[in-house]
Design a protein around this motif. Structure first.
Motif, mmCIF file in Angstrom:
data_model
loop_
_atom_site.group_PDB
_atom_site.id
_atom_site.type_symbol
_atom_site.label_atom_id
_atom_site.label_comp_id
_atom_site.label_asym_id
_atom_site.label_seq_id
_atom_site.Cartn_x
_atom_site.Cartn_y
_atom_site.Cartn_z
ATOM 1 N N GLN A 17 0.848 -1.195 0.000
ATOM 2 C CA GLN A 17 0.000 0.000 0.000
ATOM 3 C C GLN A 17 0.884 1.246 0.000
ATOM 4 O O GLN A 17 1.006 1.948 1.004
ATOM 5 C CB GLN A 17 -0.920 0.003 1.230
ATOM 6 N N PRO A 19 0.507 4.292 -0.883
ATOM 7 C CA PRO A 19 -0.046 5.555 -0.377
ATOM 8 C C PRO A 19 0.043 5.690 1.146
ATOM 9 O O PRO A 19 -0.030 6.788 1.684
ATOM 10 C CB PRO A 19 -1.517 5.517 -0.813
ATOM 11 N N LEU A 20 0.226 4.575 1.841
ATOM 12 C CA LEU A 20 0.319 4.626 3.301
ATOM 13 C C LEU A 20 1.747 4.814 3.799
ATOM 14 O O LEU A 20 1.960 5.047 4.982
ATOM 15 C CB LEU A 20 -0.276 3.352 3.913
ATOM 16 N N ASP A 21 2.724 4.700 2.919
ATOM 17 C CA ASP A 21 4.124 4.868 3.319
ATOM 18 C C ASP A 21 4.328 6.228 3.965
ATOM 19 O O ASP A 21 3.879 7.250 3.457
ATOM 20 C CB ASP A 21 5.058 4.721 2.110
ATOM 21 N N GLY A 22 4.987 6.231 5.092
ATOM 22 C CA GLY A 22 5.257 7.473 5.797
ATOM 23 C C GLY A 22 4.078 7.980 6.603
ATOM 24 O O GLY A 22 4.172 8.993 7.285
ATOM 25 N N THR A 23 2.951 7.259 6.551
ATOM 26 C CA THR A 23 1.752 7.678 7.275
ATOM 27 C C THR A 23 1.445 6.735 8.430
ATOM 28 O O THR A 23 1.078 7.176 9.510
ATOM 29 C CB THR A 23 0.542 7.722 6.321
ATOM 30 N N TYR A 24 1.585 5.450 8.195
ATOM 31 C CA TYR A 24 1.268 4.446 9.201
ATOM 32 C C TYR A 24 2.471 3.551 9.437
ATOM 33 O O TYR A 24 3.330 3.403 8.580
ATOM 34 C CB TYR A 24 0.074 3.591 8.764
ATOM 35 N N THR A 25 2.500 2.910 10.588
ATOM 36 C CA THR A 25 3.589 2.016 10.947
ATOM 37 C C THR A 25 3.106 0.575 10.906
ATOM 38 O O THR A 25 2.060 0.258 11.472
ATOM 39 C CB THR A 25 4.083 2.327 12.378
#
Length: 65
Positions: A17, A19-25
């Protein structure tokens, strides 16, 4: 106290995913019960929301050293 916080919600991501890089762990992986994950994934959905409720009554998280 926030219903959409990391304290009350989690996601099982079935594919990359970006688009989630740098947003969620990412904090774990499924090591047992993949058949249950596959059943959840097979639930019909609309815009990533299941059309029928999916309840998880039991799960276990372990910290690895």
């Amino acid at each position: 106290d926030e219903i959409d916080s990391a304290l009350t919600s989690f996601f099982i991501v079935l594919a990359d995913q970006p688009p989630l890089d740098g947003t969620y762990t990412v904090f774990g992986r499924v090591v047992e019960g993949m058949d249950v994950v596959e059943k959840i994934a097979a639930t019909p959905n609309e815009n990533e929301k299941p059309k029928e409720r999916v309840d998880i009554y039991s799960m276990k998280a372990e910290r690895r050293k």
